[in-house]
Design an enzyme around this catalytic site. Structure first.
Site, PDB file in Angstrom:
ATOM      1  N   TYR B 115       0.849  -1.188   0.000  1.00  0.00           N
ATOM      2  CA  TYR B 115       0.000   0.000   0.000  1.00  0.00           C
ATOM      3  C   TYR B 115       0.887   1.241   0.000  1.00  0.00           C
ATOM      4  O   TYR B 115       1.912   1.284   0.678  1.00  0.00           O
ATOM      5  CB  TYR B 115      -0.897   0.016   1.247  1.00  0.00           C
ATOM      6  CG  TYR B 115      -1.709   1.284   1.369  1.00  0.00           C
ATOM      7  CD1 TYR B 115      -2.968   1.386   0.786  1.00  0.00           C
ATOM      8  CD2 TYR B 115      -1.203   2.404   2.050  1.00  0.00           C
ATOM      9  CE1 TYR B 115      -3.701   2.565   0.876  1.00  0.00           C
ATOM     10  CE2 TYR B 115      -1.935   3.582   2.137  1.00  0.00           C
ATOM     11  CZ  TYR B 115      -3.184   3.653   1.553  1.00  0.00           C
ATOM     12  OH  TYR B 115      -3.909   4.810   1.631  1.00  0.00           O
ATOM     13  N   GLU B 196      -3.454   7.748  -4.076  1.00  0.00           N
ATOM     14  CA  GLU B 196      -3.363   6.460  -3.388  1.00  0.00           C
ATOM     15  C   GLU B 196      -3.208   5.316  -4.373  1.00  0.00           C
ATOM     16  O   GLU B 196      -3.920   5.249  -5.376  1.00  0.00           O
ATOM     17  CB  GLU B 196      -4.637   6.258  -2.555  1.00  0.00           C
ATOM     18  CG  GLU B 196      -4.671   4.935  -1.807  1.00  0.00           C
ATOM     19  CD  GLU B 196      -5.991   4.735  -1.056  1.00  0.00           C
ATOM     20  OE1 GLU B 196      -6.006   4.817   0.178  1.00  0.00           O
ATOM     21  OE2 GLU B 196      -7.017   4.498  -1.726  1.00  0.00           O
TER      22      GLU B 196
END
Lengths: 295, 387
Positions: B115, B196
């Site tokens: 992530y 993101e």
């Protein structure tokens, strides 16, 4: 009183714009020592309807006037430039009224101000007032009156509402600082709380917060450890739905965090009196001051 | 840890401009971050454009979170299976967001998922990297989260420090650091609230690619980000109609389920008024902040917007005139009452030019409440009278 008083010499950046000009006049009428305006290309003229000189650069204005503070009314995309210019010219307090500055620019200005050790209030804030002495920003001077209550707030008109309630209840204010509703800002609660705690003119502190982020929780922690004057708090947004931004960029309950409930809980645990309406703020302040007198 | 930001949790209701996955990936690619090959379609026939190998991943393009769980991501081993999925997926609405198109990619052979994101840390007052070596959908509950504040001016060593903290080494450390550097630069240059990559994957062939992407653009920057000109309308599609209308008029409206319409100047005061309504036993029907310096035109637009909400029984207008002049508001009110004489209304006005306003309103039959609590109590009692 903290940060500003009747001797504070003030520049207004963006003084010839519509809003800048109107509020420069209001500040002068209140008694603020506005010593100059700054608008690039308008040097040598006067701020409309005043005798205040306009300069092209902050450096020039500061050298000519000895100003220590600058109030920014410049358009949002010019604020970073104007703020850095003021800091480089040697201004020690920046009050950024401008609303709608992209957060990237605010973060850069904040980081620059911290690096240089400059106080910065705002952006997107109503400014700061020491009643009876001076007013920097857009607060309506007539609802404030001198006294021993220090106020610090993330809001604008809500601050006026509570100031009005205090004034109506004969609880005047030492200084009122509006730190602004944006998520990233120059001055946070602890800096103002510290100043009030050390200020001889301040007996009671009123802290006005709202939903979003965790600045109020941190302020509560700070009060518990560092502040020995009584604090009354009011938190707006008890009925705000989660996931919705309530006007201010920073006012959003997100992932269950930043609720009014959590903030009020943190405040109570830190020994802070929590009021549920603006008029209750005034009642609690009055009561606390009576108790102080008895001591 | 102070990493909590307003956007990383998928509330699905952010008000800043949220982009579709395909748009985010196109931006990533422009900035040199690898993404899978893809085509974007809205109709079954367009599957003929697929110029990569099966099996395929077919993903609904929506603005809400929770897409995977809702079945908005499917796999097809051959053309026939893909054909059977297109219509079904195009018809899906996930978390209130209608499927805009389908993004079709070759199914990636994944070795490992990570992530990576950049967002603004409000507590620190600077951008921050958030990363996890073990990625996955539920990043909020992930225990291996790493944060790295990004000082200004940016230097790439910050991205390398992050990759190091993630426990990476060798070529992989440099690859991830390079992606992190690019991600910060696009976050900064495009004025984003969030950039993101979830997941950032290492493929079987040791490439590092962005398998899914989310970008939120800050509304305040739209005036200077020319590449997003005209995008806002399309990305507000999931907002309720009146809230969208308000946004266009520069008003901030959030609708609620009660019957007292609330209009104030200033966000904090509007929230405080809502809270008082609730405390005195009423139910707010909306939050409407008409802004600090609202003039006659804006005030009128605000009243009309709340008037359009069929659930609203009484309108509570609370204006504390600092910048706002009371007579400007009174003008708007007189105009509104001419058109809507039967509208139940409670008005609290205090501040600049209050006397003038009082005189103007006396003729239109509206009583002014200088005190906020009395005004709120009156509105609550009017909201309970049967029609």
């Amino acid at each position: 009183m903290i940060f500003v008083n009747k001797n504070t010499k003030v520049l207004v950046q963006g003084a010839t714009g519509k809003m800048g000009a109107a509020h420069t006049k209001r500040m002068i009428a209140y008694g603020t020592q506005v010593v100059g305006g700054v608008t690039p290309g308008k040097g040598g003229t006067l701020v409309p309807d005043t005798k205040i000189k306009v300069y092209d650069t902050v450096k020039e204005a500061k050298d000519a006037t000895g100003a220590t503070c600058s109030v920014l009314f410049v358009p949002p995309y010019l604020a970073l430039d104007a703020g850095v210019e003021a800091i480089e010219a040697g201004i020690s307090l920046l009050v950024v009224i401008t609303e709608g500055i992209p957060p990237q620019d605010t973060a850069k200005l904040v980081s620059y101000a911290r690096l240089k050790g400059i106080r910065m209030i705002g952006p997107n804030c109503p400014g700061v007032i020491t009643p009876g002495e001076t007013l920097l920003g857009i607060l309506p001077g007539m609802i404030f009156k001198p006294g021993p209550v220090g106020m610090v707030s993330r809001s604008g008109t809500l601050t006026y509402e509570i100031a009005l309630a205090l004034t109506d209840a004969d609880q005047g204010q030492s200084t009122c600082v509006g730190i602004g509703g944006d998520p990233v800002k120059g001055m946070e609660y602890p800096e103002v709380l510290t100043a009030f705690n050390n200020d001889n003119d301040t007996e009671v502190i009123v802290l006005i917060g709202e939903i979003g982020g965790n600045a109020e929780e941190e302020a509560a922690q700070f009060v518990k450890q560092n502040v020995n004057k009584p604090v009354v708090a009011y938190i707006a947004g008890q009925t705000a739905p989660p996931g919705k931004r309530m006007g201010h960029a920073g006012a959003i309950i997100s992932g269950g965090k930043g609720t009014a409930e959590s903030k009020m809980q943190a405040m109570r645990e830190a020994g802070i009196e929590v009021a549920l309406t603006p008029s209750e703020v005034a009642e609690k302040v009055k009561k606390l001051r009576t108790q102080l007198v008895k001591k | 840890m102070q990493m909590v930001t307003s956007h990383i949790e998928s509330d699905g209701a952010e008000t800043n401009m949220n982009l579709y996955e395909w748009e985010a990936k196109r931006i990533f690619a422009d900035w040199g971050i690898s993404v899978p090959q893809s085509i974007r379609i809205t109709r079954e026939e367009e599957l003929s454009k697929v110029n990569f190998d099966f099996p395929l991943t077919i993903k609904c393009q929506v603005l809400s979170g929770g897409r995977g769980k809702a079945g908005g991501i499917q796999f097809a081993k051959d053309l026939k299976e893909a054909q059977s999925l297109v219509g079904k997926l195009m018809a899906m609405t996930i978390g209130g967001s209608k499927t805009e198109s389908l993004l079709i990619e070759p199914k990636v052979a994944i070795k490992h998922e990570m992530y990576l994101s950049v967002t603004m840390d409000r507590a620190r007052g600077c951008p921050v990297y958030i990363a996890a070596k073990e990625g996955g959908i539920e990043i909020e509950s992930n225990k291996s989260i790493i944060t790295e504040p990004i000082p200004y001016p940016f230097q790439p060593y910050v991205a390398r420090n992050l990759a190091k903290k993630m426990g990476l080494s060798g070529a992989l450390l440099n690859k991830v650091a390079s992606i992190a550097e690019r991600l910060y630069k696009l976050f900064d240059q495009l004025d984003l609230d969030l950039a993101e990559i979830n997941p950032l994957v290492i493929t079987q062939s040791d490439e590092v690619i962005a398998l899914d992407g989310k970008i939120i653009v800050n509304d305040d920057a739209l005036g200077r980000q020319k590449m997003f000109d005209g995008w806002q309308e399309k990305h507000m599609a999931d907002l309720p109609e009146r809230e969208r209308k308000a946004k266009k008029q520069g008003l901030n409206l959030v609708e609620l389920d009660g019957n007292i319409g609330i209009i104030c100047n200033g966000a904090g005061l509007t929230m405080a008024t809502m809270d008082m309504v609730k405390n005195f036993g009423g139910n707010p029907g909306n939050f409407l902040d008409a802004g600090g310096g609202s003039d006659q035109e804006k005030t009128l637009a605000a009243i009309e917007l709340v008037n359009e909400n069929p659930n609203v029984k009484v309108i509570l207008l609370n204006i504390l005139g600092g910048i706002t002049a009371c007579d400007e508001v009174a003008h708007a009110l007189v105009e509104f009452m001419k058109k809507n004489p039967k509208r139940s209304m409670v008005v609290r006005l205090r501040g600049n030019n209050q006397d003038k306003a009082e005189k103007m309103l006396a003729d239109s039959g509206l009583k002014l409440f200088p005190d906020l609590e009395n005004a709120v109590k009156e509105a609550v009692s009017k909201s309970k009278v049967a029609v």
